[in-house]
Design a protein around this motif. Sequence first.
Motif, mmCIF file in Angstrom:
data_model
loop_
_atom_site.group_PDB
_atom_site.id
_atom_site.type_symbol
_atom_site.label_atom_id
_atom_site.label_comp_id
_atom_site.label_asym_id
_atom_site.label_seq_id
_atom_site.Cartn_x
_atom_site.Cartn_y
_atom_site.Cartn_z
ATOM 1 N N GLY A 19 -62.836 -82.241 -69.527
ATOM 2 C CA GLY A 19 -62.100 -82.797 -68.410
ATOM 3 C C GLY A 19 -62.426 -81.805 -67.238
ATOM 4 N N GLY A 20 -61.969 -82.352 -66.156
ATOM 5 C CA GLY A 20 -62.131 -81.507 -64.740
ATOM 6 C C GLY A 20 -61.263 -82.437 -63.723
ATOM 7 N N VAL A 21 -61.672 -81.754 -62.744
ATOM 8 C CA VAL A 21 -60.961 -82.108 -61.403
ATOM 9 C C VAL A 21 -62.086 -82.015 -60.309
ATOM 10 N N TRP A 22 -62.030 -82.958 -59.457
ATOM 11 C CA TRP A 22 -63.001 -83.115 -58.277
ATOM 12 C C TRP A 22 -61.938 -83.279 -56.950
ATOM 13 N N PHE A 23 -62.480 -82.502 -55.977
ATOM 14 C CA PHE A 23 -61.506 -82.217 -54.706
ATOM 15 C C PHE A 23 -62.541 -82.781 -53.670
ATOM 16 N N PRO A 24 -62.617 -84.085 -53.095
ATOM 17 C CA PRO A 24 -63.453 -84.388 -51.990
ATOM 18 C C PRO A 24 -63.162 -84.024 -50.736
ATOM 19 N N HIS A 25 -64.300 -83.902 -49.659
ATOM 20 C CA HIS A 25 -63.997 -83.555 -48.552
ATOM 21 C C HIS A 25 -64.041 -84.770 -47.764
ATOM 22 N N PRO A 26 -62.996 -84.858 -46.786
ATOM 23 C CA PRO A 26 -62.846 -86.249 -46.079
ATOM 24 C C PRO A 26 -63.875 -87.063 -45.672
ATOM 25 N N THR A 27 -65.161 -86.268 -45.227
ATOM 26 C CA THR A 27 -66.317 -87.190 -44.828
ATOM 27 C C THR A 27 -67.045 -87.591 -46.024
ATOM 28 N N VAL A 28 -66.802 -87.587 -47.212
ATOM 29 C CA VAL A 28 -67.572 -88.217 -48.377
ATOM 30 C C VAL A 28 -67.098 -89.651 -48.443
#
Length: 185
Positions: free
Chosen positions: A35-44
């Motif tokens: 399992g995991g978590v991703w935090f995207p930058h607003p520009t992606v």
Amino acid sequence: RDLRDRLTRPTRLQELVPTPPSIVGTHDASGYAAGGVWFPHPTVDLRPVPLQFVNPSGKLTTTTNTSHVPIVWRHSFPSSIEADLVTFENPNGSINNSELELAGSLLHNDVSTSCFDIRERTSKSDTDNVATLYWHRKGSITSTSPASTLLRLQGLHQRFHRYVALKDYVPGHHNQMADDASRLI
């Protein structure tokens, strides 16, 4: 034909030289799941994939991602993998925890390419497993173990999806979200 084109096309600079990460996250694996978590930058850019969440009334709801919210994921391992894991109770197993962590790393990167358009971008992921960290940084291993196959798959995945994947270490007690995603049932 498409796969051959991707394997023979020239490599672009953005696939080799890291830039500031467009997505950051952590991952973990246990004998039960990865399992995991991703935090995207607003520009992606987002990819329209179905996401599930528990709404305020307590019901599981499916929607499509339309905003840059964190993505928490979990994938259970088959019982055959759980049964063959090296543990104190099963010292003769053939799969060790570091190999599960490396498989979780590959799954983590696959989730990133499924949810976000990271072509010619950099992703940064943290792990609490030192073997996974160094295998990933090196990109190879001098054996024919499952880790060598997983590293080859990671290289093909990175080439196919055209991204740079950075890996760093995070102490286990700071990896709580990914740890929960890999263990909570």
